[in-house]
Write an enzyme that holds these catalytic residues in place. Structure first.
Site, PDB file in Angstrom:
ATOM      1  N   GLU A 157      44.731  58.717  18.406  1.00 55.47           N
ATOM      2  CA  GLU A 157      44.047  59.225  17.208  1.00 55.47           C
ATOM      3  C   GLU A 157      44.559  60.595  16.780  1.00 55.47           C
ATOM      4  O   GLU A 157      44.566  60.901  15.576  1.00 55.47           O
ATOM      5  CB  GLU A 157      42.531  59.280  17.456  1.00 55.47           C
ATOM      6  N   PHE A 203      26.533  54.548  24.005  1.00 58.03           N
ATOM      7  CA  PHE A 203      27.931  54.303  24.357  1.00 58.03           C
ATOM      8  C   PHE A 203      28.845  54.746  23.216  1.00 58.03           C
ATOM      9  O   PHE A 203      28.642  54.381  22.064  1.00 58.03           O
ATOM     10  CB  PHE A 203      28.148  52.812  24.642  1.00 58.03           C
ATOM     11  N   GLN A 204      29.836  55.569  23.553  1.00 56.43           N
ATOM     12  CA  GLN A 204      30.804  56.124  22.610  1.00 56.43           C
ATOM     13  C   GLN A 204      30.132  56.858  21.449  1.00 56.43           C
ATOM     14  O   GLN A 204      30.554  56.775  20.300  1.00 56.43           O
ATOM     15  CB  GLN A 204      31.747  55.028  22.087  1.00 56.43           C
ATOM     16  N   LYS A 242      27.705  52.522  12.242  1.00 61.68           N
ATOM     17  CA  LYS A 242      28.206  51.149  12.152  1.00 61.68           C
ATOM     18  C   LYS A 242      27.269  50.250  11.350  1.00 61.68           C
ATOM     19  O   LYS A 242      27.718  49.363  10.610  1.00 61.68           O
ATOM     20  CB  LYS A 242      28.411  50.575  13.550  1.00 61.68           C
ATOM     21  N   MET A 295      58.881  79.214  24.502  1.00 62.42           N
ATOM     22  CA  MET A 295      58.253  80.428  23.995  1.00 62.42           C
ATOM     23  C   MET A 295      57.392  81.094  25.056  1.00 62.42           C
ATOM     24  O   MET A 295      57.359  82.332  25.171  1.00 62.42           O
ATOM     25  CB  MET A 295      57.425  80.138  22.744  1.00 62.42           C
TER      26      MET A 295
END
Length: 569
Positions: A53, A115-116, A165, A479
């Site tokens: 993602e 959940f999630q 959802k 760096m």
């Protein structure tokens, strides 16, 4: 769902389609399955399937920077949404227009550690221009339209929409949706200022007329306002030299006689000396961040400062301003140009030419046994055309790209400035290539940053993107190693990357072409052919391990403490 109804998932895509969205980047998951199911019905919107993602957010960012459109990314709830956070923050720091859409657990389960589940609205509140948690399907058309509008107007930035959802599966009538979509956008309190205050513009014109040693510092605001022509007119009319911030590169032609290159920590000596000696600074679309100012109390101390920015929050935030002008740069510079009279500053320009001749950017002498990164970038500069898009990751290679590549056209550098996000380069290059399919896109990336997001190589292959990937491989987090060398007595703590994948074998695993260049002879013989050949290629450039980016103003330092003025410590 009948032909007379429309569900929330379809509302998302239908509204994006009506707003003109043609490309989006995403990764599916349980809380966005309804949206992904509806993608089948929208061939006008091409979905690019990332492998993480974070890649979706960076790709949407790169897409927006080169295309001038708003980038769109999509992820599921919980870890899918939080994986977008780094990319959202990167876009926020560089004022990149983006709409990030996330799924959320159903409304009855919000706040119950489901959940999630993650409070992505709360998590992203400090790093978005605005964000939404949709609570009612009837609000969805308005919210998507508002998000798109907010992202791209005023000072651009990312906006997040979190959609439960159950709202995605809920339905309303098609007639009701059409009615809701047609409601005009009305945002109380959101009214960006585009026209500058005429009295302040007149003050600025007077200061320009009387200045003996003027300087323009041009930032990304020039590019976002499409004010390149107005900036060039001002510089040429009043004969004012122009230096750019890192993300402002391309806002003024890099080959122009008034161009000074980049300013700041790793900017040119001439540009930085100008900030110390100028009696007038016109700051156009910059935010005076620490990589430009060093110690803000000593920055441009001899100069009156005119600051032009569309965001009033930037005025007097880091540096005291003498003439603030809030407004869109295209409008403000156009009005200012109408008042500015032709003038010359030959003694000032002669002094600048002297600095440029005395302190050029140095390419180390070629060594048959060692390939210097500065040489790789200087040779690349000879190969690319004026419209080639250079995408960088973050680190030494990023600074060398800014120093040794001449950007003559706008929107030809894509880089993470404010956030300094390692891993940005590859997914951003993918987004840039999607956003500018007819342009050559070249990624310059370090071996460290490349290992953070190289899973997105699968997209290069899957979508046949002809990106050229130039890995500046010095076997270090370069760096960080440079800072440890200079400030920590060469105590190289966990920066050694000699134990890394074989990038040629890695490319083969992804079904991509690759070659290694590790000497000047190999580079001279093959580099141009590889860069100009069709299709994608990965070039593992094995370079000198301990070259430093110079010149350098230490963090919080001043121009008087600039290190390596002639390219050596």
């Amino acid at each position: 769902m009948s032909a007379e109804t429309i569900n929330g998932a379809r509302i998302v895509l239908e509204t994006l389609h009506r707003l003109g969205v043609t490309d989006m980047f995403g990764y599916p998951g349980g809380a966005v399955i309804p949206i992904y199911d509806e993608i089948y019905s929208f061939p006008e919107i091409k979905h690019y399937f990332v492998r993480h993602e974070q890649g979706a957010a960076h790709a949407a960012d790169g897409y927006a920077r080169v295309s001038g459109k708003i980038g769109v990314c999509l992820a599921t709830s919980g870890p899918g949404a939080t994986n977008l956070v780094t990319g959202i923050m990167t876009a926020y720091m560089d004022s990149v227009p983006m709409v990030a859409i996330t799924g959320q657990v159903g409304r009855p389960f919000i706040g119950k550690d489901s959940f999630q589940e993650a409070d992505i609205q709360g998590i992203t509140m400090p790093i978005t221009k605005h964000n939404y948690l949709v609570q009612d399907i009837h609000d969805l058309p308005r919210i998507i339209k508002e998000a798109y509008f907010i992202a791209g107007t005023g000072r651009p930035g990312p906006v997040l929409i979190d959609i439960p959802k159950d709202i995605q599966t809920e339905t309303i009538s098609l007639a009701e949706y059409n009615k809701l979509y047609e409601v005009p956008i009305s945002l109380e309190g959101y009214d960006p200022t585009y026209k500058g205050h005429q009295g302040q513009i007149k003050k600025a014109a007077t200061l320009i007329k009387n200045a003996k040693r003027p300087l323009i510092i041009a930032g990304a605001g020039i590019l976002k306002a499409n004010a390149m022509a107005e900036l060039k007119e001002l510089a040429e009319t009043a004969q004012i030299p122009v230096t750019n911030t890192l993300v402002g590169i391309g806002g003024f032609p890099g080959n122009h006689e008034l161009a000074l290159g980049m300013v700041g920590m790793h900017g040119s000596v001439a540009a930085n000396n100008c900030t110390d000696e100028a009696d007038l600074v016109i700051a156009a679309g910059i935010r005076f961040h620490d990589r430009i100012t060093g110690h803000p109390d000593f920055f441009c101390k001899k100069a009156k400062i005119i600051h032009i920015d569309i965001d009033p929050a930037e005025i007097d935030k880091n540096v005291a301003i003498d003439v603030p002008i809030v407004g869109d740069l295209k409008h403000v510079l156009s009005d200012l140009n109408a008042l500015v009279e032709p003038v010359t500053h030959e003694p000032w320009l002669a002094q600048i030419r002297e600095w440029q001749e005395e302190y050029p950017m140095v390419v180390p002498e070629p060594d048959k046994d060692e390939l210097h990164p500065q040489y790789v970038l200087s040779e690349l500069n000879k190969i690319i055309n004026d419209d080639a898009v250079i995408v960088t990751d973050v680190g030494q290679h990023q600074m060398w790209a800014a120093q040794f590549l001449t950007h003559k056209s706008p929107h030809t550098i894509v880089t993470s400035g404010g956030a300094g996000t390692m891993g940005y380069g590859l997914p951003a290059a993918i987004g840039a290539q999607v956003g500018a399919p007819d342009k050559q896109v070249i990624l310059v990336v370090g071996d460290g940053g490349f290992q953070m997001t190289f899973e997105e190589l699968m997209m290069v292959r899957q979508y046949n993107l002809p990106i050229k990937i130039v890995i500046i491989n010095n076997g270090y987090l370069g760096m960080v190693r440079q800072w440890q060398e200079i400030f920590n007595d060469r105590r190289y703590s966990y920066v050694d990357l000699e134990v890394s994948p074989d990038f040629l074998k890695l490319a083969d695993a992804f079904g991509l072409k690759a070659n290694r260049l590790d000497t000047v002879e190999a580079l001279d013989k093959n580099f141009k052919r590889y860069i100009t050949s069709p299709g994608s290629i990965i070039l593992d450039c094995r370079v000198s391990r301990e070259d430093n980016v110079l010149p350098m103003i230490p963090a919080g330092g001043t121009v008087s403490g600039m290190m390596g003025k002639k390219g050596v410590l």
